[in-house]
Design a protein around this motif. Structure first.
Motif, short mmCIF file in Angstrom:
data_model
loop_
_atom_site.label_atom_id
_atom_site.label_comp_id
_atom_site.label_asym_id
_atom_site.label_seq_id
_atom_site.Cartn_x
_atom_site.Cartn_y
_atom_site.Cartn_z
N LYS A 1 0.83 -1.21 0.00
CA LYS A 1 0.00 0.00 0.00
C LYS A 1 0.86 1.26 0.00
O LYS A 1 0.70 2.14 -0.85
CB LYS A 1 -0.93 0.02 1.20
N GLY A 2 1.77 1.37 0.94
CA GLY A 2 2.62 2.55 1.05
C GLY A 2 3.45 2.78 -0.20
O GLY A 2 3.55 3.91 -0.69
N GLU A 3 4.01 1.71 -0.72
CA GLU A 3 4.83 1.80 -1.93
C GLU A 3 3.99 2.22 -3.14
O GLU A 3 4.41 3.06 -3.94
CB GLU A 3 5.47 0.43 -2.18
N THR A 4 2.81 1.66 -3.26
CA THR A 4 1.92 1.99 -4.38
C THR A 4 1.51 3.45 -4.35
O THR A 4 1.57 4.16 -5.36
CB THR A 4 0.67 1.08 -4.35
N LEU A 5 1.07 3.92 -3.18
CA LEU A 5 0.62 5.30 -3.06
C LEU A 5 1.79 6.28 -3.21
O LEU A 5 1.64 7.35 -3.81
CB LEU A 5 -0.11 5.51 -1.75
#
Length: 83
Positions: free
Chosen positions: A34-38
């Motif tokens: 999630k963090g990487e994608t956003l």
């Protein structure tokens, strides 16, 4: 939205079109990434960040409070349509 605004006048009809927003759904969509994608999307956006639920709420408050706005789609997406 525009057609409904004309059809239902004088009732006002507007819409909010959100872009990438950091909400709990991303935990299901991207899982541990999630963090990487956003963060990757934030780098591409002119605003330099993804949205927060508060950003969308502000847009809705604007549309609800402005009695002279109708038939509009308000894009709240950090400039995503520009890139």
């Amino acid at each position: 939205v525009r057609a409904l605004a004309v059809e239902l006048a004088p009732l006002r009809v507007n819409a909010v079109s959100p872009g990438w927003v950091d909400t709990p759904i991303w935990e299901f969509v991207a899982g541990d990434r999630k963090g990487e994608t956003l963060a990757a999307m934030a780098e591409r956006l002119p605003a330099g960040r993804v949205g927060k639920p508060e950003d969308i709420a502000d847009a809705i408050r604007f549309l609800n409070g402005n009695g002279f706005t109708t038939g509009e789609t308000l894009h709240v997406e950090g400039g995503h349509r520009l890139v």
